[in-house]
Design a protein around this motif. Structure first.
Motif, PDB file in Angstrom:
ATOM      1  N   SER A   1       0.861  -1.177   0.000  1.00 50.84           N
ATOM      2  CA  SER A   1       0.000   0.000   0.000  1.00 50.84           C
ATOM      3  C   SER A   1       0.900   1.231   0.000  1.00 50.84           C
ATOM      4  CB  SER A   1      -0.873  -0.024   1.261  1.00 50.84           C
ATOM      5  OG  SER A   1      -1.664   1.118   1.340  1.00 50.84           O
ATOM      6  N   PHE A   2       0.683   2.124  -0.945  1.00 50.23           N
ATOM      7  CA  PHE A   2       1.503   3.319  -1.070  1.00 50.23           C
ATOM      8  C   PHE A   2       0.673   4.531  -0.664  1.00 50.23           C
ATOM      9  CE2 PHE A   2       3.115   0.105  -3.927  1.00 50.23           C
ATOM     10  CZ  PHE A   2       4.452   0.069  -3.554  1.00 50.23           C
ATOM     11  N   GLY A   3       1.197   5.296   0.305  1.00 52.46           N
ATOM     12  CA  GLY A   3       0.452   6.401   0.885  1.00 52.46           C
ATOM     13  C   GLY A   3      -0.041   7.414  -0.122  1.00 52.46           C
ATOM     14  N   ASN A   4       0.745   7.666  -1.156  1.00 52.57           N
ATOM     15  CA  ASN A   4       0.339   8.674  -2.140  1.00 52.57           C
ATOM     16  C   ASN A   4      -0.636   8.110  -3.174  1.00 52.57           C
ATOM     17  OD1 ASN A   4       2.222   7.078  -3.439  1.00 52.57           O
ATOM     18  ND2 ASN A   4       3.232   8.778  -4.486  1.00 52.57           N
ATOM     19  N   GLU A   5      -0.922   6.815  -3.115  1.00 48.55           N
ATOM     20  CA  GLU A   5      -1.848   6.194  -4.066  1.00 48.55           C
ATOM     21  C   GLU A   5      -3.108   5.654  -3.406  1.00 48.55           C
ATOM     22  OE1 GLU A   5       0.346   3.140  -6.088  1.00 48.55           O
ATOM     23  OE2 GLU A   5       1.818   4.546  -6.895  1.00 48.55           O
ATOM     24  N   THR A   6      -3.087   5.515  -2.077  1.00 44.88           N
ATOM     25  CA  THR A   6      -4.210   4.917  -1.352  1.00 44.88           C
ATOM     26  C   THR A   6      -5.213   5.998  -0.965  1.00 44.88           C
ATOM     27  OG1 THR A   6      -2.748   3.197  -0.499  1.00 44.88           O
ATOM     28  CG2 THR A   6      -4.847   3.482   0.614  1.00 44.88           C
ATOM     29  N   LYS A   7      -6.466   5.737  -1.241  1.00 38.08           N
ATOM     30  CA  LYS A   7      -7.551   6.684  -0.989  1.00 38.08           C
ATOM     31  C   LYS A   7      -7.568   7.145   0.467  1.00 38.08           C
ATOM     32  CE  LYS A   7     -12.584   6.725  -0.800  1.00 38.08           C
ATOM     33  NZ  LYS A   7     -13.780   5.899  -0.944  1.00 38.08           N
ATOM     34  N   ILE A   8      -7.793   8.454   0.657  1.00 37.11           N
ATOM     35  CA  ILE A   8      -8.010   9.034   1.979  1.00 37.11           C
ATOM     36  C   ILE A   8      -9.469   9.465   2.025  1.00 37.11           C
ATOM     37  CG2 ILE A   8      -7.422  10.879   3.571  1.00 37.11           C
ATOM     38  CD1 ILE A   8      -4.597  10.850   2.315  1.00 37.11           C
ATOM     39  N   GLU A   9     -10.201   8.909   2.969  1.00 36.21           N
ATOM     40  CA  GLU A   9     -11.632   9.163   3.089  1.00 36.21           C
ATOM     41  C   GLU A   9     -11.876  10.284   4.098  1.00 36.21           C
ATOM     42  OE1 GLU A   9     -15.645   6.642   4.349  1.00 36.21           O
ATOM     43  OE2 GLU A   9     -13.687   5.697   4.474  1.00 36.21           O
ATOM     44  N   ASP A  10     -12.593  11.320   3.698  1.00 35.39           N
ATOM     45  CA  ASP A  10     -12.964  12.407   4.602  1.00 35.39           C
ATOM     46  C   ASP A  10     -14.209  11.974   5.370  1.00 35.39           C
ATOM     47  OD1 ASP A  10     -13.687  14.744   5.915  1.00 35.39           O
ATOM     48  OD2 ASP A  10     -13.277  16.023   4.189  1.00 35.39           O
ATOM     49  N   LEU A  11     -14.057  11.815   6.679  1.00 36.59           N
ATOM     50  CA  LEU A  11     -15.164  11.356   7.515  1.00 36.59           C
ATOM     51  C   LEU A  11     -16.013  12.509   8.041  1.00 36.59           C
ATOM     52  CD1 LEU A  11     -13.169   8.716   9.585  1.00 36.59           C
ATOM     53  CD2 LEU A  11     -14.544   8.328   7.520  1.00 36.59           C
ATOM     54  N   GLY A  12     -15.548  13.745   7.799  1.00 36.56           N
ATOM     55  CA  GLY A  12     -16.240  14.909   8.323  1.00 36.56           C
ATOM     56  C   GLY A  12     -15.791  15.217   9.744  1.00 36.56           C
ATOM     57  N   ASN A  13     -16.162  16.381  10.228  1.00 34.64           N
ATOM     58  CA  ASN A  13     -15.844  16.818  11.593  1.00 34.64           C
ATOM     59  C   ASN A  13     -14.362  16.764  11.910  1.00 34.64           C
ATOM     60  OD1 ASN A  13     -18.615  17.312  12.276  1.00 34.64           O
ATOM     61  ND2 ASN A  13     -18.869  15.101  12.503  1.00 34.64           N
ATOM     62  N   GLY A  14     -13.508  17.005  10.905  1.00 35.97           N
ATOM     63  CA  GLY A  14     -12.071  17.067  11.127  1.00 35.97           C
ATOM     64  C   GLY A  14     -11.355  15.736  11.171  1.00 35.97           C
ATOM     65  N   LEU A  15     -12.005  14.671  10.700  1.00 40.44           N
ATOM     66  CA  LEU A  15     -11.400  13.333  10.703  1.00 40.44           C
ATOM     67  C   LEU A  15     -11.247  12.809   9.277  1.00 40.44           C
ATOM     68  CD1 LEU A  15     -13.484  11.706  13.576  1.00 40.44           C
ATOM     69  CD2 LEU A  15     -11.175  12.630  13.730  1.00 40.44           C
ATOM     70  N   LYS A  16     -10.099  12.173   9.015  1.00 40.88           N
ATOM     71  CA  LYS A  16      -9.852  11.506   7.737  1.00 40.88           C
ATOM     72  C   LYS A  16      -9.269  10.126   8.026  1.00 40.88           C
ATOM     73  CE  LYS A  16      -9.006  15.714   5.126  1.00 40.88           C
ATOM     74  NZ  LYS A  16      -8.065  16.445   4.286  1.00 40.88           N
ATOM     75  N   ARG A  17      -9.516   9.178   7.098  1.00 41.55           N
ATOM     76  CA  ARG A  17      -9.095   7.784   7.313  1.00 41.55           C
ATOM     77  C   ARG A  17      -8.491   7.216   6.039  1.00 41.55           C
ATOM     78  NH1 ARG A  17     -13.913   4.660   9.354  1.00 41.55           N
ATOM     79  NH2 ARG A  17     -14.689   4.825   7.243  1.00 41.55           N
ATOM     80  N   GLN A  18      -7.394   6.457   6.209  1.00 40.38           N
ATOM     81  CA  GLN A  18      -6.749   5.762   5.097  1.00 40.38           C
ATOM     82  C   GLN A  18      -6.495   4.315   5.517  1.00 40.38           C
ATOM     83  OE1 GLN A  18      -2.644   6.857   4.167  1.00 40.38           O
ATOM     84  NE2 GLN A  18      -3.218   6.929   2.000  1.00 40.38           N
ATOM     85  N   MET A  19      -6.991   3.381   4.727  1.00 40.15           N
ATOM     86  CA  MET A  19      -6.771   1.962   5.006  1.00 40.15           C
ATOM     87  C   MET A  19      -5.318   1.620   4.684  1.00 40.15           C
ATOM     88  SD  MET A  19      -9.818   1.397   5.934  1.00 40.15           S
ATOM     89  CE  MET A  19      -9.715  -0.333   6.229  1.00 40.15           C
ATOM     90  N   LEU A  20      -4.644   0.939   5.610  1.00 35.46           N
ATOM     91  CA  LEU A  20      -3.242   0.564   5.402  1.00 35.46           C
ATOM     92  C   LEU A  20      -3.089  -0.889   4.971  1.00 35.46           C
ATOM     93  CD1 LEU A  20      -1.612   2.372   8.442  1.00 35.46           C
ATOM     94  CD2 LEU A  20      -1.892   3.202   6.090  1.00 35.46           C
ATOM     95  N   GLY A  21      -3.922  -1.756   5.492  1.00 35.23           N
ATOM     96  CA  GLY A  21      -3.888  -3.170   5.125  1.00 35.23           C
ATOM     97  C   GLY A  21      -4.871  -3.940   5.991  1.00 35.23           C
ATOM     98  N   TYR A  22      -5.404  -5.018   5.432  1.00 31.66           N
ATOM     99  CA  TYR A  22      -6.372  -5.804   6.194  1.00 31.66           C
ATOM    100  C   TYR A  22      -6.603  -7.163   5.554  1.00 31.66           C
ATOM    101  CZ  TYR A  22      -9.491  -4.334   2.466  1.00 31.66           C
ATOM    102  OH  TYR A  22     -10.041  -4.108   1.240  1.00 31.66           O
ATOM    103  N   ASN A  23      -7.073  -8.076   6.389  1.00 35.82           N
ATOM    104  CA  ASN A  23      -7.767  -9.285   5.966  1.00 35.82           C
ATOM    105  C   ASN A  23      -8.905  -9.459   6.960  1.00 35.82           C
ATOM    106  OD1 ASN A  23      -6.681 -10.485   8.269  1.00 35.82           O
ATOM    107  ND2 ASN A  23      -5.244 -11.773   7.173  1.00 35.82           N
TER     108      ASN A  23
END
Length: 114
Positions: A9-31
């Motif tokens: 997962s590359f930080g500059n290519e992975t989507k950053i989701e705006d959650l609103g209220n000053g929060l943002k989230r980026q998935m790093l890896g999962y199963n």
């Protein structure tokens, strides 16, 4: 749930989701068993108290966070971490703005829209 993320997962290519209220989230890896997520808090942002079935470990990358876990509040700074057992009420405020890495077991299906 999608079975797993890509191996890399590359930080500059992975989507950053705006959650609103000053929060943002980026998935790093999962199963299905494990998930890591990067969370940005704007100055003054609040992660409101909640509980879920997942075990959680949070690592503070930058900023100052006031974490409340099961009615106890502690101030965490870069390099600090906390463990949140399943079904325990918790939340955080970030007076400075900052970044967290959250890990969950099992993965948070709700973060994947499932």
């Amino acid at each position: 749930m999608q079975k797993q993320s890509a191996h890399f997962s590359f930080g500059n290519e992975t989507k950053i989701e705006d959650l609103g209220n000053g929060l943002k989230r980026q998935m790093l890896g999962y199963n299905e068993e494990l998930m890591a997520v990067k969370i940005w808090f704007a100055q003054g942002a609040i992660g409101y108290n909640h509980a879920h079935r997942h075990s959680q470990v949070t690592y503070v990358v930058e900023g100052e966070f006031h974490f409340n876990i099961d009615g106890v509040t502690k101030i965490l700074k870069p390099g600090d971490s906390c463990f949140i057992p399943p079904f325990v009420d918790h939340g955080a405020t970030c007076p400075t703005g900052g970044i967290l890495i959250d890990t969950f077991s099992p993965a948070r299906e709700d973060f994947l829209g499932e």
